[in-house]
Design a protein around this motif. Structure first.
Motif, PDB file in Angstrom:
ATOM      1  N   GLU A 134      -0.439   4.009  -4.168  1.00  0.00           N
ATOM      2  CA  GLU A 134      -1.700   4.007  -3.276  1.00  0.00           C
ATOM      3  C   GLU A 134      -2.821   3.052  -3.377  1.00  0.00           C
ATOM      4  O   GLU A 134      -3.463   3.085  -4.543  1.00  0.00           O
ATOM      5  CB  GLU A 134      -2.156   5.273  -2.810  1.00  0.00           C
TER       6      GLU A 134
ATOM      7  N   SER B  20      -4.918   2.638   2.462  1.00  0.00           N
ATOM      8  CA  SER B  20      -4.614   1.783   3.262  1.00  0.00           C
ATOM      9  C   SER B  20      -2.872   1.648   3.144  1.00  0.00           C
ATOM     10  O   SER B  20      -2.121   1.411   4.428  1.00  0.00           O
ATOM     11  CB  SER B  20      -5.168   0.231   3.497  1.00  0.00           C
ATOM     12  N   SER B  21      -2.259   1.659   2.171  1.00  0.00           N
ATOM     13  CA  SER B  21      -0.867   1.353   1.909  1.00  0.00           C
ATOM     14  C   SER B  21      -0.351   1.809   0.326  1.00  0.00           C
ATOM     15  O   SER B  21      -1.502   2.165  -0.334  1.00  0.00           O
ATOM     16  CB  SER B  21      -0.447  -0.111   1.964  1.00  0.00           C
TER      17      SER B  21
END
Length: 251
Positions: free
Chosen positions: A136, A141-142
């Motif tokens: 992460e 965010s991703s």
């Protein structure tokens, strides 16, 4: 998942350890005039990659990541997107210097083959690791944080600039590495990557360029042996959403 990554990188690094028997060795008798490699060149980038990989599981290094992120966040006023462009500056400088008449080690054809090879190695390696590690990002965010592609691109270019101009002036290479280091810092400053992401990206970028120079004689001989006159332009591109490397080549 972490086991698969570890196995992949162990195989990757072990592949290069076969070169550690002599300072300069050859791979096969058929190619012994072309493929020569100095194993000492692998020490720094392999260490950077190793640090990043160990950090995927090491609690102490994960704490270091968090502490580094928190320390940087204390001094952040606003995000700066300079890293989206600085990642391309080192390798673009090679073509700019040549355009201004400062000749490097290779002509346009050879340096473009080398850069393309390095970019493919770097991009492929980063893509595989991003899709398998599922780390992460610091900003949440991703889950494709590891490794840093921006940093890998920047250090790939820095090593490219160094190799092309080290015989002209070492300061070209130093400036390229300074820009690459700044790119890695801003990836952390913008809360997009951990320290281990940046370290691994730097190592992958350097390794990719070194490998590209190593295999260049073979690639040139097998794929471009009949192409003597080549001209064109290599530039980074940005279409508002995506960044990349574009090339226009005339044979």
């Amino acid at each position: 998942m972490m086991t698969k990554i570890a196995i992949f990188l162990i195989i990757f690094l072990q592949t290069f350890q076969i070169f550690s028997q002599d300072t300069t060795i050859v791979v096969t008798p058929v190619l012994n005039k072309d493929l020569k490699f100095k194993y000492e060149a692998l020490i720094i980038p392999a260490t950077l990659v190793g640090f990043g990989v160990i950090g995927l599981e090491s609690a102490s290094i994960k704490n270091m990541n968090t502490n580094t992120r928190d320390e940087i966040k204390e001094h952040i006023d606003e995000n700066l997107s300079i890293d989206d462009f600085s990642q391309y500056a080192p390798f673009a400088s090679v073509y700019a210097l040549n355009a201004f008449g400062i000749k490097g080690k290779n002509n346009f054809k050879d340096r473009t083959i080398i850069l393309t090879t390095a970019y493919l190695i770097m991009g492929g390696t980063v893509g595989i690791l991003k899709s398998t590690s599922s780390v992460e990002r610091p900003d949440g965010s991703s889950f494709n944080s590891f490794p840093s592609g921006h940093t890998a691109t920047a250090f790939m270019g820095a090593e490219f600039l160094y190799q092309e101009y080290k015989d002209v002036s070492v300061w070209y290479g130093i400036s390229g590495y300074a820009v690459a280091t700044g790119t890695g810092f801003f990836r952390m400053y913008n809360n997009r990557h951990w320290l281990t992401d940046v370290a691994a990206g730097a190592g992958i970028g350097i390794l990719s360029t070194k490998i590209a120079y190593w295999v260049h004689p073979l690639i040139k001989k097998t794929l471009f042996k009949d192409r003597k006159d080549t001209n064109g332009l290599v530039v980074p591109f940005y279409n508002g959403k995506e960044y990349g490397l574009g090339a226009v080549v005339r044979f």
